[in-house]
Design a protein around this motif. Structure first.
Motif, PDB file in Angstrom:
ATOM      1  N   TYR A 335     -26.168 -55.338 -48.928  1.00  0.00           N
ATOM      2  CA  TYR A 335     -26.499 -55.683 -50.308  1.00  0.00           C
ATOM      3  C   TYR A 335     -25.792 -54.738 -51.275  1.00  0.00           C
ATOM      4  O   TYR A 335     -25.103 -55.161 -52.219  1.00  0.00           O
ATOM      5  CB  TYR A 335     -28.017 -55.624 -50.467  1.00  0.00           C
ATOM      6  CG  TYR A 335     -28.582 -56.188 -51.754  1.00  0.00           C
ATOM      7  CD1 TYR A 335     -27.781 -56.762 -52.737  1.00  0.00           C
ATOM      8  CD2 TYR A 335     -29.957 -56.149 -51.972  1.00  0.00           C
ATOM      9  CE1 TYR A 335     -28.331 -57.272 -53.905  1.00  0.00           C
ATOM     10  CE2 TYR A 335     -30.517 -56.660 -53.133  1.00  0.00           C
ATOM     11  CZ  TYR A 335     -29.698 -57.218 -54.103  1.00  0.00           C
ATOM     12  OH  TYR A 335     -30.243 -57.727 -55.258  1.00  0.00           O
ATOM     13  N   TYR A 338     -22.020 -55.246 -51.219  1.00  0.00           N
ATOM     14  CA  TYR A 338     -21.631 -56.438 -51.972  1.00  0.00           C
ATOM     15  C   TYR A 338     -21.631 -56.154 -53.469  1.00  0.00           C
ATOM     16  O   TYR A 338     -20.687 -56.544 -54.192  1.00  0.00           O
ATOM     17  CB  TYR A 338     -22.580 -57.598 -51.665  1.00  0.00           C
ATOM     18  CG  TYR A 338     -22.346 -58.801 -52.548  1.00  0.00           C
ATOM     19  CD1 TYR A 338     -21.200 -59.581 -52.405  1.00  0.00           C
ATOM     20  CD2 TYR A 338     -23.253 -59.147 -53.556  1.00  0.00           C
ATOM     21  CE1 TYR A 338     -20.967 -60.683 -53.225  1.00  0.00           C
ATOM     22  CE2 TYR A 338     -23.033 -60.243 -54.380  1.00  0.00           C
ATOM     23  CZ  TYR A 338     -21.890 -61.006 -54.211  1.00  0.00           C
ATOM     24  OH  TYR A 338     -21.661 -62.091 -55.029  1.00  0.00           O
ATOM     25  N   TYR A 360     -20.271 -61.842 -48.716  1.00  0.00           N
ATOM     26  CA  TYR A 360     -21.359 -62.750 -49.076  1.00  0.00           C
ATOM     27  C   TYR A 360     -21.329 -64.010 -48.206  1.00  0.00           C
ATOM     28  O   TYR A 360     -22.368 -64.449 -47.694  1.00  0.00           O
ATOM     29  CB  TYR A 360     -21.282 -63.138 -50.555  1.00  0.00           C
ATOM     30  CG  TYR A 360     -22.405 -64.073 -50.943  1.00  0.00           C
ATOM     31  CD1 TYR A 360     -23.657 -63.572 -51.262  1.00  0.00           C
ATOM     32  CD2 TYR A 360     -22.220 -65.452 -50.931  1.00  0.00           C
ATOM     33  CE1 TYR A 360     -24.710 -64.424 -51.585  1.00  0.00           C
ATOM     34  CE2 TYR A 360     -23.260 -66.313 -51.247  1.00  0.00           C
ATOM     35  CZ  TYR A 360     -24.501 -65.797 -51.572  1.00  0.00           C
ATOM     36  OH  TYR A 360     -25.543 -66.642 -51.873  1.00  0.00           O
ATOM     37  N   ASP A 363     -22.653 -63.335 -44.614  1.00  0.00           N
ATOM     38  CA  ASP A 363     -24.087 -63.102 -44.472  1.00  0.00           C
ATOM     39  C   ASP A 363     -24.922 -64.280 -44.956  1.00  0.00           C
ATOM     40  O   ASP A 363     -26.016 -64.526 -44.441  1.00  0.00           O
ATOM     41  CB  ASP A 363     -24.476 -61.819 -45.203  1.00  0.00           C
ATOM     42  CG  ASP A 363     -24.072 -60.577 -44.420  1.00  0.00           C
ATOM     43  OD1 ASP A 363     -23.349 -60.734 -43.414  1.00  0.00           O
ATOM     44  OD2 ASP A 363     -24.460 -59.466 -44.807  1.00  0.00           O
ATOM     45  N   ALA A 364     -24.408 -65.038 -45.931  1.00  0.00           N
ATOM     46  CA  ALA A 364     -25.127 -66.239 -46.357  1.00  0.00           C
ATOM     47  C   ALA A 364     -25.127 -67.275 -45.245  1.00  0.00           C
ATOM     48  O   ALA A 364     -26.112 -68.013 -45.041  1.00  0.00           O
ATOM     49  CB  ALA A 364     -24.507 -66.815 -47.617  1.00  0.00           C
ATOM     50  N   THR A 371     -29.192 -61.698 -48.892  1.00  0.00           N
ATOM     51  CA  THR A 371     -28.608 -62.711 -49.779  1.00  0.00           C
ATOM     52  C   THR A 371     -29.689 -63.432 -50.570  1.00  0.00           C
ATOM     53  O   THR A 371     -29.499 -63.762 -51.736  1.00  0.00           O
ATOM     54  CB  THR A 371     -27.769 -63.715 -48.966  1.00  0.00           C
ATOM     55  OG1 THR A 371     -28.594 -64.356 -47.987  1.00  0.00           O
ATOM     56  CG2 THR A 371     -26.609 -63.029 -48.272  1.00  0.00           C
ATOM     57  N   CYS A 374     -31.005 -60.983 -53.146  1.00  0.00           N
ATOM     58  CA  CYS A 374     -30.039 -60.881 -54.244  1.00  0.00           C
ATOM     59  C   CYS A 374     -30.202 -62.052 -55.210  1.00  0.00           C
ATOM     60  O   CYS A 374     -30.162 -61.879 -56.431  1.00  0.00           O
ATOM     61  CB  CYS A 374     -28.628 -60.831 -53.672  1.00  0.00           C
ATOM     62  SG  CYS A 374     -27.320 -60.676 -54.906  1.00  0.00           S
ATOM     63  N   ASP A 375     -30.400 -63.273 -54.673  1.00  0.00           N
ATOM     64  CA  ASP A 375     -30.635 -64.432 -55.541  1.00  0.00           C
ATOM     65  C   ASP A 375     -31.900 -64.236 -56.366  1.00  0.00           C
ATOM     66  O   ASP A 375     -31.944 -64.570 -57.561  1.00  0.00           O
ATOM     67  CB  ASP A 375     -30.758 -65.705 -54.704  1.00  0.00           C
ATOM     68  CG  ASP A 375     -29.403 -66.311 -54.366  1.00  0.00           C
ATOM     69  OD1 ASP A 375     -28.473 -66.171 -55.185  1.00  0.00           O
ATOM     70  OD2 ASP A 375     -29.270 -66.922 -53.297  1.00  0.00           O
ATOM     71  N   CYS A 387     -26.525 -65.004 -56.805  1.00  0.00           N
ATOM     72  CA  CYS A 387     -25.870 -63.843 -56.211  1.00  0.00           C
ATOM     73  C   CYS A 387     -24.380 -64.091 -56.010  1.00  0.00           C
ATOM     74  O   CYS A 387     -23.560 -63.220 -56.302  1.00  0.00           O
ATOM     75  CB  CYS A 387     -26.547 -63.521 -54.884  1.00  0.00           C
ATOM     76  SG  CYS A 387     -25.960 -62.002 -54.102  1.00  0.00           S
ATOM     77  N   ALA A 388     -24.029 -65.264 -55.526  1.00  0.00           N
ATOM     78  CA  ALA A 388     -22.623 -65.553 -55.244  1.00  0.00           C
ATOM     79  C   ALA A 388     -21.764 -65.491 -56.490  1.00  0.00           C
ATOM     80  O   ALA A 388     -20.554 -65.244 -56.406  1.00  0.00           O
ATOM     81  CB  ALA A 388     -22.493 -66.929 -54.597  1.00  0.00           C
TER      82      ALA A 388
END
Length: 425
Positions: A335, A338, A360, A363-364, A371, A374-375, A387-388
């Motif tokens: 995390y 990234y 990303y 791991d997504a 991930t 993060c979203d 996140c992306a």
């Protein structure tokens, strides 16, 4: 009879002045109020070329050495085709082009990076390209040892005349141009606009290829503590120049700049300092120290969030090396990495963008917990909700700065409880 003698003496004196001028003698410069800024002899030929300044004009001369020039061209400084270019491997400091009808003479001069065993060496070069209606007629290289050059004199004279841009529209650099002087003979440093006079003298020495002299002026600037610009330049020379290398002094100079408030150079100095700890160059390898310095390079050095994208790359790499210390660290490491790579991406660094997006996607695809977190976190720290989408690269300054602030906020939040990194603040 007397008139003929006087006339003959006048012609003889005029011829002597021209001959001395072509040979570059100081007497000629005085008589003609002319200053030579570039001269060289071409390889394999008894032929020399020069560019000089007289008043508000630049003059190009070309011909056999020691003889009256075969060709003399002149251009006003306001109209002179003048450009400054830098490129990988070469630093073409200045290019001046003179026209003779539909034939043009393009004279470039600068330095090339050295070859092994010392790539840090600066090798002077000069190049003349003659063309007619865009078609090259000849391309001549200067003998390196024959190159005589006074960098920035054209720039200084054009700036004094009120010119502000190169012929391709690039705004002239505004750094002060100091006359050449040895550091041992130089006066004390004093503040001058946003820099200091010792730093300016160091820049001039570096542009002449005198790196040792430049280092002496930069060290004077650093020791004067007017600012940290001299510290940063000295640090780079101590690190990069094989002949001047001193890792301990490089580390000290970078640390002072990293701890300073120069938002332009500070992040880059933090990057170099963190890189030294990350690689163990000139210091014991210490990933915690590396993390602290690189976090400043990428996120924390200044409120404007001006960054060094390469520092973000090394920060991500450092985090990934630290990921095995505990399960908690491992859960956060990808995390944080990234976020670091995404921050570097905002500066348009394609390699770092690729690192962020690859991490990303990987791991997504395996539904890594970070991930989803993060979203969930993203919208609570800024306008980007996915996140992306944090790994952005664009030309919109306001959008870029907003993304950097969001990423910096996320970085602080994610790393706050990470006791392994006490340097984050």
């Amino acid at each position: 009879m007397m008139t003929r003698i006087v006339d003959g003496l006048i012609l003889l004196c005029a011829a002597m002045i021209l001959a001395c001028l072509w040979a570059g003698a100081p007497v000629a410069a005085q008589w003609q109020a002319e200053e030579t800024v570039l001269t060289c002899r071409f390889e394999g030929q008894d032929r020399v070329a020069s560019v000089s300044l007289r008043g508000t004009r630049a003059i190009y001369r070309d011909g056999r050495a020691g003889q009256t020039p075969k060709l003399t061209l002149s251009s006003s400084l306001a109209d002179l085709d003048y450009r400054r270019e830098d490129g990988a491997g070469d630093t073409i400091d200045e290019i001046a082009t003179f026209a003779d009808g539909d034939t043009v003479y393009r004279l470039a001069a600068g330095f090339r990076s050295g070859a092994q065993p010392d790539p840090s060496e600066l090798r002077p070069f000069g190049l003349l390209i003659v063309s007619r209606v865009g078609k090259p007629l000849e391309k001549l290289s200067c003998v390196p040892a024959s190159i005589g050059r006074n960098p920035d004199r054209l720039l200084a004279r054009m700036r004094n005349a009120g010119r502000e841009r190169t012929s391709d529209g690039v705004t002239f650099p505004n750094y002060p141009i100091e006359p050449p002087i040895r550091a041992a003979d130089a006066p004390a440093c004093k503040a001058e606009n946003n820099v200091d006079t010792c730093w300016s003298r160091g820049v001039g020495a570096a542009r002449r290829g005198d790196l040792r002299g430049a280092l002496e002026h930069f060290d004077m600037s650093c020791d004067a503590r007017i600012g940290t610009m001299g510290c940063y330049e000295a640090g780079k020379l101590y690190l990069h120049s094989r002949q001047l290398r001193d890792f301990a002094r490089a580390k000290q100079r970078f640390a002072r700049t990293c701890d300073g408030d120069d938002s332009g150079q500070g992040p880059y100095a933090c990057k170099y300092l963190g890189w030294m700890y990350f690689t163990g160059t000139g210091a014991s390898r210490n990933l915690d120290e590396a993390f602290g310095a690189l976090a400043r390079a990428c996120f924390l050095h200044n409120d404007e969030i001006l960054i060094d994208p390469e520092g973000c790359h090394f920060l991500g790499k450092t985090v990934l090396e630290l990921r095995g210390r505990s399960q908690r660290d491992e859960a956060k490491a990808d995390y944080l990495a990234y976020i670091a790579f995404a921050q570097g991406c905002t500066d348009g660094a394609k390699t770092v963008c690729d690192e962020a997006r690859a991490l990303y996607r990987r791991d997504a695809a395996r539904a890594a917990v970070w991930t989803k977190r993060c979203d969930d976190d993203a919208s609570g720290h800024g306008a980007i909700s996915k996140c992306a989408d944090l790994a952005i690269s664009g030309d919109d300054y306001d959008a870029t700065q907003a993304a950097r602030r969001q990423l910096a906020s996320l970085f602080r939040a994610v790393s706050a409880s990470q006791e392994a990194h006490p340097h984050v603040r």
